[in-house]
Scaffold this active site. Structure first.
Site, mmCIF file in Angstrom:
data_model
loop_
_atom_site.group_PDB
_atom_site.id
_atom_site.type_symbol
_atom_site.label_atom_id
_atom_site.label_comp_id
_atom_site.label_asym_id
_atom_site.label_seq_id
_atom_site.Cartn_x
_atom_site.Cartn_y
_atom_site.Cartn_z
ATOM 1 N N ASP A 248 0.838 -1.193 0.000
ATOM 2 C CA ASP A 248 0.000 0.000 0.000
ATOM 3 C C ASP A 248 0.881 1.254 0.000
ATOM 4 O O ASP A 248 1.878 1.326 0.723
ATOM 5 C CB ASP A 248 -0.888 -0.027 1.254
ATOM 6 C CG ASP A 248 -1.773 1.191 1.377
ATOM 7 O OD1 ASP A 248 -2.653 1.360 0.515
ATOM 8 O OD2 ASP A 248 -1.590 1.968 2.325
ATOM 9 N N GLU B 49 1.629 -0.390 -4.989
ATOM 10 C CA GLU B 49 0.677 0.668 -5.308
ATOM 11 C C GLU B 49 1.539 1.906 -5.519
ATOM 12 O O GLU B 49 2.102 2.441 -4.555
ATOM 13 C CB GLU B 49 -0.310 0.887 -4.170
ATOM 14 C CG GLU B 49 -1.345 1.947 -4.492
ATOM 15 C CD GLU B 49 -2.294 2.239 -3.333
ATOM 16 O OE1 GLU B 49 -3.487 2.470 -3.601
ATOM 17 O OE2 GLU B 49 -1.840 2.257 -2.179
#
Length: 686
Positions: A347, A383
């Site tokens: 993330d 990401e």
């Protein structure tokens, strides 16, 4: 029991609590502490039964060994040092701290002002000092026995070219699945249930990517509004499975789930959040890292007092610090070696690549992973952004990282929405996004292609809503993406209009076909194959209810069948899965009249149909493919002459959800909002 420290006759370099048969060794990092106390608790976690200063400090690691205690022991830490927020120090021994290396968490965190190192509401805010004991409200760590029967289980290590990812939420996918007993739903046990395994196996996906399952918090502001952190992006324990997903409290459930997936040939990828923690800004609680060594664990602003926030959550983990980087790497290795997971999706990964402030693709985090013999062989997905300056780094990560490609999502949505001038960008997405990834020895599977994900509208909602509908989140519908590249096709939300429903189904099939026919690694949002809707909510992070859960009872069986056959079609045609970027000799771009697209054609704003001729360089490996994508009205498409000894077969039409193969005519009708695929076949073949 002798609750005192004993001397070990050998060195224990590991951090955390490690049971070694005769007792347990405890070790924790703090560079600026003056004293660290180990606190032991009763089996119910309510009574502190011992408080023992760790006797040994070597460098910045504090440690000690207690003979006779083992698995099941509950513990935490209290750490002494300066309380000097202006200079980044926030030690407060009144606050019980969770071991960053805790393998299991006991109890539920109960929000109370005592969890904060300062007096909440004080005129001096975080410069004040709170003396209340936080232990009654705080979770505890649990000493673990690492033994588990992995007999018969093996890592899969499937090539990226043969990978189809399924992004899923443990609770969201299982809470309303009819084949799972109600008492098991929402847990790892449910995730590994035969009903889920069978569904994913029949669908044809090869890897399940789980939204965060490391121990995380429910934000205080959500709890006070009767909501909870559903997605899990507020981590506090990087080694411990989230307790809410354990039906009986044992971490062995996670291992059993992984073993079940592996037995079915499905890899397990974890969404991990090493860019920040759930402690928030300097006004957040003192639960672990902040009380252990705030100045080491978190990036600080130039004034020293405030946390530096490039994640939008109040803090940023300082992965450039060698001991923090070690914790991240130890965590990753633990999930691979002890829990047998197959990969990670990072993330806000740009935050991990910042050595100081700027992103550095050759930074310590990436170098450490690439040279690690355990981590270099697993699947790694970034990401590729954070909210800091120059945080958007799509295409900027080094091999072996793959990257979520949000441009694929947006460009595919815009094309099928019939936005003008989309052919050049769509062409990029179909062949692996070479502008972003064709450099530095990277390959076409560097792009993780998606048309929807947990963060945003579901596929069904993308064709049903023009606007977001996040009213249930309690933020006046101001949260979530404002531009979703969506189109309700005439009616906002639910409708009984047959024509609108047919148009929505047709567009969903076209978008899913585009995903599965493009080079790169396709990722399907869990529930999309069932036609799952969230009522237009594109930010369901706090909706642990029927808004966020997959609605199995309203499953679109026709679309599910289409998705199964589409994924199978991808695996049947190696040209769709090749790792190489296509040069001019391997791909020809065609107009509907069969002529090669010219420079002027590419920039015709009204052009909404094109053909993609993929040339097979290995004779007999499956033959050429022609994909025709038509976002506009019905059109006629002139097929080029096939190679000598070959003929064209019409294999797939998304508009009719048809996989009925037949010989193609020289001129074929291509329906509106449809994808049609032709495959070359030897003339001797039937």
């Amino acid at each position: 029991m002798n609750l005192s420290f004993s001397k070990l006759d050998f060195l224990k370099p590991e951090l955390g609590a490690e049971y070694i048969g005769t007792g347990t060794h405890f070790a924790v990092f703090s560079a600026h502490a003056e004293k660290v106390e180990l606190c032991l608790f009763s089996n119910d976690g309510k009574t502190e039964v011992a408080r023992l200063p760790l006797p040994t400090r070597e460098g910045d690691v504090w440690s000690g060994f207690i003979e006779g205690i083992g698995p099941g022991t509950l513990y935490g830490y209290r750490v002494y040092g300066p309380y000097d927020p202006v200079n980044g120090h926030r030690f407060n021994p009144n606050k019980l701290l969770l071991d960053p290396y805790a393998k299991q968490v006991f109890g539920e965190l109960r929000w109370d002002d005592a969890l904060f190192g300062y007096h909440v509401g004080h005129v001096e805010a975080d410069l004040s000092f709170d003396e209340r004991d936080s232990a009654p409200y705080m979770v505890k760590a649990v000493v673990q026995d690492p033994e588990f029967d992995w007999e018969g289980e093996q890592a899969i290590r499937r090539p990226w070219t043969d990978t189809v990812i399924y992004e899923a939420h443990v609770r969201g996918l299982t809470m309303m699945c009819p084949g799972i007993p109600e008492q098991e739903r929402g847990t790892f046990q449910a995730m590994g249930h035969p009903a889920i395994i069978e569904h994913l196996s029949k669908l044809g996906v090869t890897a399940v990517e789980l939204l965060p399952v490391q121990y995380f918090l429910d934000d205080r502001h959500l709890v006070e509004r009767g909501l909870r952190n559903y997605w899990g992006y507020q981590p506090l324990g990087y080694f411990a499975p989230a307790r809410r997903y354990l039906s009986n409290g044992s971490i062995q459930e996670f291992k059993s789930m992984v073993k079940a997936f592996h037995a079915a040939g499905i890899e397990v990828i974890m969404d991990v959040v090493y860019n920040h923690t759930g402690e928030g800004s300097e006004l957040g609680p003192t639960l672990s890292f902040r009380g252990l060594d705030n100045l080491s664990y978190y990036r600080q602003s130039p004034d020293g007092r405030h946390t530096y926030d490039m994640t939008g959550t109040g803090n940023t983990l300082n992965a450039a610090h060698p001991m923090v980087l070690r914790m991240v790497l130890d965590s990753l290795r633990y999930w691979v070696t002890a829990m047998h997971v197959d990969g990670f999706r990072f993330d806000l990964a740009s935050a991990l690549g910042r050595e100081e402030i700027e992103f550095d693709r050759e930074g310590g985090f990436f170098d450490a992973i690439r040279q690690d013999p355990v981590l270099a062989g697993v699947k790694l997905i970034a990401e590729p952004w954070d909210i800091g300056d120059d945080g958007y780094q799509l295409g900027g990560f080094p091999p072996p990282f793959r990257e979520w490609n949000d441009r694929f999502r947006d460009d595919v949505r815009r094309y099928w929405r019939r936005d003008p001038g989309q052919l050049p960008t769509l062409a990029q997405r179909l062949v692996g996004s070479p502008t972003e990834f064709n450099h530095s020895g990277r390959v076409a599977t560097s792009s993780i292609n998606l048309v929807s994900a947990h963060d945003g509208l579901t596929l069904a909602d993308t064709v049903s809503f023009n606007e977001r509908h996040n009213e249930a989140n309690g933020e006046d519908n101001r949260d979530g993406h404002g531009d979703n590249c969506s189109d309700n096709l005439g009616v906002e939300g639910e409708t009984g209009d047959a024509d609108v429903l047919a148009a929505r189904s047709r567009r969903r099939r076209a978008m899913m076909a585009t995903l599965m026919l493009s080079r790169g690694v396709p990722m399907v949002l869990g529930g999309d194959e069932l036609g799952n809707s969230q009522g237009g909510n594109n930010n369901s992070y706090c909706q642990d209810n029927e808004i966020g859960w997959v609605g199995w009872s309203s499953s679109d069986e026709d679309f599910l069948c289409f998705c199964r056959r589409l994924i199978a079609f991808r695996f049947d045609h190696p040209l769709l899965r090749d790792d190489s970027f296509l040069d001019a000799e391997l791909v020809t771009w065609l107009r509907p009249d069969g002529q090669v697209l010219t420079h002027e054609d590419w920039h015709q704003m009204e052009q909404q149909a094109m053909g993609v001729h993929l040339h097979d360089t290995e004779d007999g490996a499956g033959g050429d493919l022609i994909m025709v994508l038509n976002a506009g009205a019905d059109c006629r498409f002139f097929l080029p002459e096939p190679r000598d000894g070959w003929r064209w077969r019409r294999m797939l039409s998304s508009a009719e959800a048809s996989f009925a193969a037949r010989d193609a005519d020289n001129v074929e009708e291509i329906p509106e909002q449809g994808v049609v695929v032709f495959a070359a076949a030897r003339r001797s073949q039937s």
